[in-house]
Design an enzyme around this catalytic site. Sequence first.
Site, short mmCIF file in Angstrom:
data_model
loop_
_atom_site.label_atom_id
_atom_site.label_comp_id
_atom_site.label_asym_id
_atom_site.label_seq_id
_atom_site.Cartn_x
_atom_site.Cartn_y
_atom_site.Cartn_z
N TYR A 29 0.90 -1.23 0.00
CA TYR A 29 0.07 -0.07 -0.04
C TYR A 29 0.99 1.27 -0.04
CZ TYR A 29 -4.41 2.02 -0.10
OH TYR A 29 -5.78 2.45 -0.54
N HIS A 34 7.38 5.56 1.05
CA HIS A 34 8.06 4.32 0.38
C HIS A 34 8.83 4.74 -0.86
CE1 HIS A 34 4.52 2.33 2.46
NE2 HIS A 34 5.62 1.69 2.84
N ASP A 147 8.86 5.18 12.02
CA ASP A 147 9.06 3.93 12.94
C ASP A 147 10.39 4.06 13.58
OD1 ASP A 147 6.57 2.26 12.32
OD2 ASP A 147 7.42 2.91 10.16
N MET A 181 2.96 10.48 6.60
CA MET A 181 2.58 9.39 5.71
C MET A 181 2.59 8.10 6.36
SD MET A 181 3.38 10.23 1.75
CE MET A 181 3.02 12.09 1.33
N SER A 183 0.51 3.81 5.62
CA SER A 183 -0.59 3.12 4.80
C SER A 183 -1.79 3.18 5.64
CB SER A 183 0.08 1.87 4.60
OG SER A 183 1.23 1.78 3.98
N ARG A 184 -1.57 3.17 7.01
CA ARG A 184 -2.90 3.18 7.73
C ARG A 184 -3.70 4.61 7.77
NH1 ARG A 184 0.65 -0.53 11.39
NH2 ARG A 184 -0.57 -2.28 11.42
O1 PAF Z 1 7.92 -1.13 8.55
C1 PAF Z 1 7.41 -1.72 7.97
O2 PAF Z 1 6.57 -1.66 6.75
C2 PAF Z 1 7.66 -3.37 8.45
O3 PAF Z 1 7.63 -3.36 9.78
C3 PAF Z 1 8.57 -4.03 7.73
C4 PAF Z 1 9.99 -3.59 8.12
C5 PAF Z 1 8.64 -4.13 6.43
C6 PAF Z 1 8.59 -5.41 8.17
O4 PAF Z 1 7.57 -6.27 7.80
#
Ligand code: PAF
Length: 290
Positions: A29, A34, A147, A181, A183-184
């Site tokens: 998504y 990304h 994250d 940003m 996806s959620r």
């Molecule tokens: O950050 C994410 O999208 C996920 O935690 C990851 C690093 C792809 C692992 O599934």
Amino acid sequence: MQIVESIAELREALRARSGTVGFAPTMGYLHAGHASLFAASAGENDTTVASVFVNPLQFGHNEDLSTYPRDPERDARLAKEAGVDVLWMPTVDVLYPPGFSTRVRVEGLTEGLCGRSRPTHFEGVTTVVARLFHAVRPDRAYFGQKDYQQLAVIRRMVEDLGFGVAVVGMPVYRELDGLAMSSRNVYLQGDERVRALALRLALQAARRSWAGGERRMSCLAQLLHTTLVEYGVDEVDYAEVVDGATLVRSASDCADADRETVALVAARLGRTRLIDNTVLSAPDPGLDRA
Ligand code: PAF
């Protein structure tokens, strides 16, 4: 761009290429955040691999695994436009074949913040990232700093297990109004989208207080909490100011001038849980201009 599913296909695609490999693992998504990881990798490596895999191991029993947004065709278009050479879209059986029973767990860093309300989450993340790294064998791997805790945990795992991968953290990518940003974000309904700005408002309040000389972590954390509540989130999961390396407050409660100090928030709006952060001890152009 080649799209592959199995590990054999992935290895075959990589054997046909030479030079360095950059890798950006994702859960799909895809959005502009990304794309910024893919573009950074494409600028620094001969080959860029991205993976799209909604990893069941990192979702708790009552979390959103079944409803997590998915759009593989759109993901493939975005990945291609952003410079991905090989897009790996494994199935659950490819990564976790029957009998798979290994877990990779980082201690300490995973206990607070997101780890408190999502106790099995990071074990799922490190297990899948280890699995993905073994298959891709990248020179560099790209993760978003949104994250922040995940990035710290992955760096720890890479160092402890000697993966020999350079982990690159990329700045939080924001919408024009400053919402990080994610996806959620697609889950946000009605006024939740506006109320979600409480996260960036809280971080901006902490930045202003820091710029005014406040260094007590507890006072900065309290300001984060008050601002989140004032601007209407439904539930504060955490509002914390911690040392960037240890992810806990310093024993003196005073931010150390020589170390990274970071403010992190997690809050719920309806059924959506959002996270965001800012490094107080460094410029943050994304937040400072929003
Ligand atoms: O950050 C994410 O999208 C996920 O935690 C990851 C690093 C792809 C692992 O599934």
